[in-house]
Design an enzyme around this catalytic site. Structure first.
Site, PDB file in Angstrom:
ATOM      1  N   LYS A 140       0.835  -1.209   0.000  1.00 50.98           N
ATOM      2  CA  LYS A 140       0.000   0.000   0.000  1.00 50.98           C
ATOM      3  C   LYS A 140       0.869   1.258   0.000  1.00 50.98           C
ATOM      4  O   LYS A 140       0.533   2.256  -0.660  1.00 50.98           O
ATOM      5  CB  LYS A 140      -0.925   0.005   1.213  1.00 50.98           C
ATOM      6  CG  LYS A 140      -1.807   1.245   1.276  1.00 50.98           C
ATOM      7  CD  LYS A 140      -2.846   1.163   2.378  1.00 50.98           C
ATOM      8  CE  LYS A 140      -3.723   2.415   2.395  1.00 50.98           C
ATOM      9  NZ  LYS A 140      -4.822   2.324   3.373  1.00 50.98           N
ATOM     10  N   HIS A 276      -8.592 -29.573 -33.602  1.00 56.89           N
ATOM     11  CA  HIS A 276      -9.570 -28.566 -33.208  1.00 56.89           C
ATOM     12  C   HIS A 276     -10.418 -29.042 -32.025  1.00 56.89           C
ATOM     13  O   HIS A 276     -11.649 -28.965 -32.042  1.00 56.89           O
ATOM     14  CB  HIS A 276     -10.442 -28.171 -34.390  1.00 56.89           C
ATOM     15  CG  HIS A 276      -9.671 -27.562 -35.518  1.00 56.89           C
ATOM     16  ND1 HIS A 276      -8.887 -26.442 -35.367  1.00 56.89           N
ATOM     17  CD2 HIS A 276      -9.531 -27.941 -36.816  1.00 56.89           C
ATOM     18  CE1 HIS A 276      -8.305 -26.145 -36.510  1.00 56.89           C
ATOM     19  NE2 HIS A 276      -8.671 -27.037 -37.416  1.00 56.89           N
TER      20      HIS A 276
END
Length: 524
Positions: A140, A276
């Site tokens: 922070k 695929h």
């Protein structure tokens, strides 16, 4: 651009001590005071470095078996106090709080503790509290404080310190990584707790991943993509080492996962060829080479440029066969030296070795994104055995038909719906996938079986004498009649249609044996 920030005081407390002694030496050489705890302090002292115990710095002893040692104003005030606010500096001076410019913290190994199957209490004790709190405080206040949460970050910080201090850009980047680390840590704890409480779908569900690879693009060049490991330790792509070949693409990874999950279904030596995301050839045999020959025969056209998965250590015979055609990716638990040398002749072929097979019966969730959220469901770990089958026709399947039926239904689980599988001799001979109705899937599968027979120089369609599997029930008799016309002799399907009686009657009329599983395998 802001000036680099030097480190005058650093707090080091790491479970993974890789590189920490060398890093501390740099800090000490630059005049920084080192604060530390427990094993880290001991390691630094053994290396001859000056260290101050955090308890001496705070004036408060460790208590509650070490559960409380850094959760104190002297630590968090030193991390959170803003250097640019006079009121913060005045309050820090009033309470004798000294600034801390760097934090290097690894968290207790909670994920690893759970992964090794530790007891409930051991897992609880490996939930870190002080570590995440310090990381968040430091992150922070990134304007003034640098936070290190992974050993791999030490070198970059060390390089900047050699130039007089850390830059704001580095501190911001490490702050983001720090918040991501604590978020992933809390996610692991919450997920484990949900499982302990028997909650498959808790009110809040979170998941986290570690970036394994930034991909060139997604399914299409205008899409961005990345590959993340979820920390589940399930064998597969996340555990794979790429031995050789070009960079993997998004589509490569998606198809390889489909192939590897399918091949893991089988106990005997098996080969799965995927194109695929759909299997175009699956077979089991006495060895991988024989399985390859049978799998390739199913659809040699689609196999070109496909993905190949094996459930055994790849040997030279299998490698010679696989490399005889163009293949994008080969994935297996391992490969012997002779096989590796053969694959090495094809420098662009990607060879992935995972170390083990995924357990097809393992619990877990799968996810699919939707607008504004995602769908979650348990993995399709269902498996139908011979004892689960219900014979619904006048004729029961023969032992050979039964073996093929069970094989075909396992393949069905990995083929896009509506899925129709023709199989004979524990090998697919025709696959129909992803059609909008089951009749079309049946026709496509039969057509592919005819085309495969012609390609193999056979004078009879491969579907003759085969069995057929359907991932869901036949809603009408027409799909089954198409299979009978193609030469199938036995059928496996879930059952449960309003017209089951009509379908059963059609099977009896055609002399087919049919069994119901009571379980479907839709795969959208």
């Amino acid at each position: 651009m802001s000036e680099p920030v030097p480190v005058r005081r650093a707090l080091l407390s790491v479970s993974d001590k890789t590189g920490i002694v060398e890093f501390a030496r740099v800090l000490v050489a630059q005049g920084a005071e080192i604060l530390s705890t427990g094993g880290t302090a001991q390691a630094l002292r053994i290396a001859g470095l000056p260290v101050k115990d955090v308890s001496d710095f705070t004036g408060f002893p460790e208590i509650l078996d070490g559960r409380v040692k850094t959760l104190l104003p002297q630590v968090h005030g030193g991390l959170l106090g803003r250097r640019d606010l006079p009121e913060h500096q005045a309050q820090m001076a009033q309470h004798a709080i000294q600034p801390i410019d760097l934090v290097a913290v690894n968290l207790y190994p909670f994920e690893a503790t759970v992964a090794r199957g530790a007891a409930f209490e051991d897992c609880i004790e490996n939930i870190d509290i002080g570590g995440p709190a310090m990381i968040r405080s430091a992150a922070k206040n990134f304007a003034s404080v640098v936070v290190v949460t992974e050993p791999a970050q030490l070198a970059e910080v060390q390089a900047e310190l050699a130039q007089g201090g850390t830059t704001l850009a580095l501190r911001r980047r490490l702050a983001q990584a720090a918040f991501a680390r604590t978020a992933a840590y809390d996610t692991a704890i919450a997920t484990w707790f949900a499982g302990q409480n028997g909650e498959a779908f808790p009110p809040r569900l979170a998941f986290a991943g570690v970036l394994r690879q930034t991909l060139r693009y997604g399914e299409n060049p205008h899409q961005q993509a990345g590959f993340y490991a979820d920390g589940s330790f399930r064998p597969g792509l996340a555990t794979a080492a790429q031995v050789q070949g070009k960079e993997l693409s998004y589509n490569n990874l998606n198809d390889t996962d489909a192939a590897f999950e399918c091949v893991a279904e089988f106990e005997d030596p098996a080969i799965v060829i995927v194109k695929h995301a759909n299997p175009c050839g699956v077979a089991t045999a006495g060895d991988l080479g024989a399985a390859w020959d049978l799998a390739l025969r199913c659809d040699p056209v689609s196999a070109f440029g496909g993905i190949v998965a094996a459930n055994r250590v790849l040997d030279a015979a299998a490698a010679e066969r696989i490399t005889a055609i163009f293949t994008e990716v080969v994935v297996a638990p391992d490969a012997d030296e002779a096989a590796r040398a053969i694959f090495a002749r094809k420098k662009n072929l990607r060879l992935l070795l995972t170390g083990a097979l995924p357990d097809p019966a393992a619990a877990g969730l799968t996810f699919k994104s939707v607008a504004g959220g995602f769908l979650a469901q348990s993995r399709d770990a269902g498996r139908v055995l011979a004892a689960d089958l219900r014979v619904v026709t006048q004729r029961a399947p023969t032992p050979a038909e039964l073996a093929d039926l069970l094989f075909a239904f396992r393949v069905c689980k990995h083929v896009k719906s509506n899925a129709i599988i023709y199989a004979k001799g524990l090998a697919t001979v025709g696959i129909g996938a992803g059609q909008m109705n089951r009749v079309e899937s049946s026709r496509i599968a039969a057509w592919k079986a005819e085309a495969a027979a012609k390609a193999a120089g056979l004078d009879r369609p491969l579907a003759e004498g085969s069995v057929v599997a359907s991932d869901a029930f036949f809603p009408f008799a027409d799909g089954l009649e198409t299979a009978a016309a193609a030469g199938a002799t036995a059928v496996i399907q879930p059952g449960g249609s309003m017209r089951d009686a009509e379908v059963i009657a059609a099977a009896d009329k055609a002399g087919l044996a049919m069994v119901f599983t009571g379980m479907r395998h839709f795969r959208h």
